[in-house]
Design an enzyme around this catalytic site. Structure first.
Site, mmCIF file in Angstrom:
data_model
loop_
_atom_site.group_PDB
_atom_site.id
_atom_site.type_symbol
_atom_site.label_atom_id
_atom_site.label_comp_id
_atom_site.label_asym_id
_atom_site.label_seq_id
_atom_site.Cartn_x
_atom_site.Cartn_y
_atom_site.Cartn_z
ATOM 1 N N HIS A 1 -34.721 -1.424 35.238
ATOM 2 C CA HIS A 1 -35.293 -1.174 33.915
ATOM 3 C C HIS A 1 -36.377 -2.199 33.625
ATOM 4 O O HIS A 1 -36.350 -3.322 34.127
ATOM 5 C CB HIS A 1 -34.232 -1.193 32.813
ATOM 6 C CG HIS A 1 -33.423 -2.453 32.741
ATOM 7 N ND1 HIS A 1 -32.472 -2.798 33.677
ATOM 8 C CD2 HIS A 1 -33.428 -3.458 31.837
ATOM 9 C CE1 HIS A 1 -31.919 -3.956 33.344
ATOM 10 N NE2 HIS A 1 -32.500 -4.390 32.230
ATOM 11 N N HIS B 1 -38.355 -4.242 30.645
ATOM 12 C CA HIS B 1 -38.330 -4.693 29.254
ATOM 13 C C HIS B 1 -39.746 -4.677 28.701
ATOM 14 O O HIS B 1 -40.684 -5.149 29.356
ATOM 15 C CB HIS B 1 -37.812 -6.135 29.157
ATOM 16 C CG HIS B 1 -36.391 -6.306 29.568
ATOM 17 N ND1 HIS B 1 -35.375 -6.439 28.651
ATOM 18 C CD2 HIS B 1 -35.822 -6.379 30.797
ATOM 19 C CE1 HIS B 1 -34.233 -6.587 29.301
ATOM 20 N NE2 HIS B 1 -34.481 -6.554 30.603
#
Length: 160
Positions: A105, A107
């Site tokens: 993922h 940020h």
């Protein structure tokens, strides 16, 4: 494209609709969610729908899409009514790089004067000879992956 991982992956559970999330954007390859424990208000996570533990596990097409969405989300944050004077894109790839959820993922963190987010290190200038050796090592690894480059150890800016 969807390949949700095991039941113990919180991001896969979110993608499957089994866990709650606040979702400002989703498409067939990624989902963008609000971080439940944000560094600053508006902290976003761009999550591929396919389960990949780290960057090397993610195909380049999906990775490109993740970074494209990170760019779009950064632009959206700057134009939102949230406090956002700057943006950090942050990728934690591996436990030693502070990855806590082992589903790749990105940020997207809105920044402003006086927020609490800090990146500290022992910033030191490295000797050119060591930088050249490290550059050679990276070029060699790229060649082993099948990528070629025109860069050489002498490709550096001339002193001014």
């Amino acid at each position: 494209m969807s390949d949700p991982g095991g039941s113990d992956c919180v991001f896969c559970a979110i993608i499957r609709g089994e866990a709650e999330a606040s979702v400002p954007y989703a498409d067939d390859r990624v989902m963008v969610i609000m971080d439940i424990a944000p560094v600053t208000p508006g902290h976003l996570l761009v999550i591929p729908r396919v389960h990949a533990v780290g960057l090397e596990d993610l195909d380049e097409e999906t990775s490109t899409h993740v970074w494209t969405l990170g760019h779009r989300m950064a632009r959206a944050l700057r134009r939102s009514d949230l406090r956002c004077d700057g943006v950090n894109l942050f990728l934690a790839d591996g436990e030693v790089a502070f990855q806590e959820v082992f589903h790749f993922h990105l940020h997207v963190i809105p920044r402003f004067e006086g927020d609490s987010f800090r990146i500290t290190a022992n910033w030191k200038t490295r000797p050119r000879s060591l930088l050249d050796q490290e550059s050679k090592s990276v070029r060699s690894a790229l060649a082993n992956l099948g990528f070629t480059t025109a860069a050489t150890a002498t490709n550096r800016a001339a002193p001014t």
